[in-house]
Design a protein around this motif. Structure first.
Motif, mmCIF file in Angstrom:
data_model
loop_
_atom_site.group_PDB
_atom_site.id
_atom_site.type_symbol
_atom_site.label_atom_id
_atom_site.label_comp_id
_atom_site.label_asym_id
_atom_site.label_seq_id
_atom_site.Cartn_x
_atom_site.Cartn_y
_atom_site.Cartn_z
ATOM 1 N N LEU A 281 0.807 -1.222 0.000
ATOM 2 C CA LEU A 281 0.000 0.000 0.000
ATOM 3 C C LEU A 281 0.838 1.270 0.000
ATOM 4 O O LEU A 281 0.332 2.348 0.349
ATOM 5 C CB LEU A 281 -0.935 0.010 1.212
ATOM 6 C CG LEU A 281 -2.120 -0.945 1.138
ATOM 7 C CD1 LEU A 281 -2.963 -0.845 2.405
ATOM 8 C CD2 LEU A 281 -2.989 -0.635 -0.086
ATOM 9 N N MET A 282 2.082 1.162 -0.414
ATOM 10 C CA MET A 282 2.946 2.334 -0.317
ATOM 11 C C MET A 282 2.651 3.405 -1.354
ATOM 12 O O MET A 282 3.319 4.436 -1.404
ATOM 13 C CB MET A 282 4.408 1.910 -0.368
ATOM 14 C CG MET A 282 4.903 1.366 0.956
ATOM 15 S SD MET A 282 4.773 2.576 2.325
ATOM 16 C CE MET A 282 3.286 2.035 3.170
ATOM 17 N N ARG A 283 1.629 3.200 -2.169
ATOM 18 C CA ARG A 283 1.153 4.311 -2.979
ATOM 19 C C ARG A 283 0.519 5.393 -2.114
ATOM 20 O O ARG A 283 0.351 6.534 -2.550
ATOM 21 C CB ARG A 283 0.159 3.828 -4.028
ATOM 22 C CG ARG A 283 -1.206 3.379 -3.493
ATOM 23 C CD ARG A 283 -2.079 2.959 -4.673
ATOM 24 N NE ARG A 283 -3.448 2.608 -4.328
ATOM 25 C CZ ARG A 283 -3.858 1.412 -3.964
ATOM 26 N NH1 ARG A 283 -2.964 0.412 -3.867
ATOM 27 N NH2 ARG A 283 -5.126 1.167 -3.695
ATOM 28 N N LYS A 284 0.175 5.056 -0.863
ATOM 29 C CA LYS A 284 -0.459 6.030 0.027
ATOM 30 C C LYS A 284 0.556 6.900 0.759
ATOM 31 O O LYS A 284 0.166 7.774 1.543
ATOM 32 C CB LYS A 284 -1.338 5.326 1.056
ATOM 33 C CG LYS A 284 -0.609 4.665 2.222
ATOM 34 C CD LYS A 284 -1.574 4.011 3.191
ATOM 35 C CE LYS A 284 -0.880 3.418 4.407
ATOM 36 N NZ LYS A 284 -0.411 4.441 5.342
ATOM 37 N N ASP A 285 1.843 6.710 0.491
ATOM 38 C CA ASP A 285 2.855 7.388 1.288
ATOM 39 C C ASP A 285 3.011 8.852 0.910
ATOM 40 O O ASP A 285 3.933 9.523 1.397
ATOM 41 C CB ASP A 285 4.197 6.659 1.166
ATOM 42 C CG ASP A 285 5.041 6.766 2.420
ATOM 43 O OD1 ASP A 285 4.486 7.117 3.472
ATOM 44 O OD2 ASP A 285 6.247 6.503 2.347
#
Length: 499
Positions: A281-285
């Motif tokens: 889910l590191m697109r949310k970083d």
């Protein structure tokens, strides 16, 4: 986006939503909920039917509790009983979210607002409707895929005096649009969402509002001006970093606020690589960058009388031969240095650059940063609550009040002076990531060093956990929440001062 209109006397109602509240002092064996007196004239027969139905479906009247009843031979042919609790703005927000979900298959719903509804109630219900009806769509997704999904098309808010509520509805719309924009940015897969793409989206969105200006620094400019933290974090990616500076400057502004948001468009952890599950889910970083950019656009839409500059330091933290290493020393904007003990603690490096630039070049009255910064935030406070840090009681109290009013959640955490020694490095001014635990606290103490002379007018929110929802809940939809946009707009609307 769902259409919401204020009306006095709607006609041809197929689906009617009636507000329901708990009965004060109800005893066992008696009805525990009742229909609220509404601005819309409702027939006595329909009210009697609703009153008889409430105990049969165990309706409590609590905010967000809903029941949909089919009346094949009646008019209206569908009846929604929606709990509004004590009737506060938060209760109406939950009610709006419940209508968006319970009535998802309706083309139009008329909501009979309570006879004594405040403008805040209209704002709450409208925000709930718009935010709970949000769905993310990829730009190239076929139109047929969207058409196949049931969506509520229109909600009519039946009130006695529409003019009384117009400003509240307009504020709710601007807030919801800004929040939805932040959600869109954060939900976008990182295969699309490069730093350049993000900067282009900001420029396109800003073009729709008078008074907004955008400046984008590309890698060459970042190098020339000394943004070493942003360059280090973005150095491992083929898609170079950016610094977006978005400014709203009304003529009547008395206060200048700088909002800084962490903008890591994807985070592998770099050489300190993340395990697979932690990376998914590191697109949310970049949720912090999305929030401050969207809030600034919202401030322009609302014509708020405060100067706002949003800084979004953008980088993709990738693993390659040019990636920065644990143990490297990074020189930040302004000259302070960090020993980078963990390349998976990259967000604070880009924030440090942007904060130092804000203090030295923009000289704001107040400095606020939002960041999906640490997993320690979730360990300490769970999935729905951000961690707030500030040396200013006045600033912290004002922001916490705005957080509560917005329907978001944060808890003030300490900045213990005896922990500052943990930041000490033999090679640089600071360790970027001390190893003594208290991860969120130490990250905040590190960032405070880059607030310089503004450290007593600085506030940091670690919003990693509440930036993402695992499932639909009230006005939140599964995925990016846009956390912080509603809070910042509430706070900015109070015309904050330096104290």
């Amino acid at each position: 986006m769902l259409a919401i209109r204020l009306v006095v006397d709607p006609t041809g109602i197929d689906a009617l939503a009636l507000p329901v509240r708990p009965v004060e002092g109800a005893v066992v064996g008696e009805p525990s909920a009742e229909v609220v007196s509404t601005a819309l004239a409702v027939s006595a027969d329909l009210l009697s039917e609703a009153a008889a139905l409430l105990p049969e479906v165990d309706h409590t009247g609590a905010s967000g509790v809903s029941h949909r009843s089919i009346r094949p031979l009646g008019s209206p042919s569908r009846l929604l009983l929606i709990g509004v609790g004590a009737g506060e703005e938060a209760d109406w927000r939950a009610a709006g979210a419940a209508i968006a979900r319970t009535g998802v298959r309706e083309s139009s719903i008329t909501l009979a607002m309570s006879a004594d509804a405040s403008p805040a109630a209209v704002r709450g219900v409208a925000e709930g409707l718009w935010l709970a009806s949000y769905r993310f769509r990829m730009p190239d997704q076929p139109a047929a895929a969207e058409d196949d999904a049931p969506t509520l098309g229109e909600v009519l808010l039946a009130v006695a005096d529409p003019e009384r509520y117009e400003a509240a509805l307009a504020t709710a719309q601007a807030t919801a649009e800004a929040t939805r924009f932040a959600r869109d940015l954060t939900n976008m897969p990182s295969s699309v969402k490069s730093p350049q793409w993000f900067a282009e989206q900001v420029a396109a969105a800003a073009a729709g509002h008078d008074g907004l200006t955008v400046r984008v620094r590309e890698p060459e400019q970042l190098a020339a001006e000394g943004f070493g933290g942003i360059l280090a974090v973005g150095g491992g990616s083929a898609r170079g970093p950016r610094l977006v500076e978005l400014t709203w400057q009304p003529a009547d502004a008395q206060t200048h606020v700088v909002l800084v948001g962490k903008g890591i468009t994807f985070d592998t952890g770099g050489i300190s690589i993340k395990p697979r599950d932690a990376m998914k889910l590191m697109r949310k970083d970049m949720g912090g960058a999305a929030a401050v950019i969207a809030a600034t656009i919202g401030a322009a839409a609302l014509r708020l009388p405060v100067r706002v500059t949003a800084l979004a330091p953008l980088a993709e933290n990738m693993l390659s031969g040019s990636a920065f290493r644990p143990g490297d020393v990074v020189r930040h904007y302004g000259g302070l240095t960090s020993e980078t003990t963990n390349s998976d603690a990259e967000g604070r490096l880009v924030l440090a650059d942007a904060m130092a630039y804000a203090v030295e070049q923009l000289a704001p009255d107040l400095l606020i940063d939002l960041a999906t910064l640490t997993g320690a935030n979730a360990v300490a406070l769970g999935k729905r609550t951000g961690a707030l840090y500030s040396d200013s009681d006045e600033l912290a109290d004002a922001m916490l009040a705005s957080i509560r009013e917005a329907g978001e959640s944060a808890w003030r955490m300490p900045l213990p002076t005896d922990y500052v020694e943990y930041l000490g490095s033999e090679l640089a001014d600071f360790y970027s990531t001390p190893t003594q635990g208290a991860g969120s606290v130490l990250a905040a103490l590190y960032l405070r060093e880059f607030a310089g002379k503004l450290r007593d007018r600085w506030l940091h929110i670690d919003m990693s956990a509440p930036s993402w929802a695992e499932a639909d809940s009230a006005e939140l939809t599964k995925g990016a929440t846009g956390w912080g946009v509603r809070t910042l707009l509430r706070w900015l609307a109070t015309s904050p001062t330096a104290g």
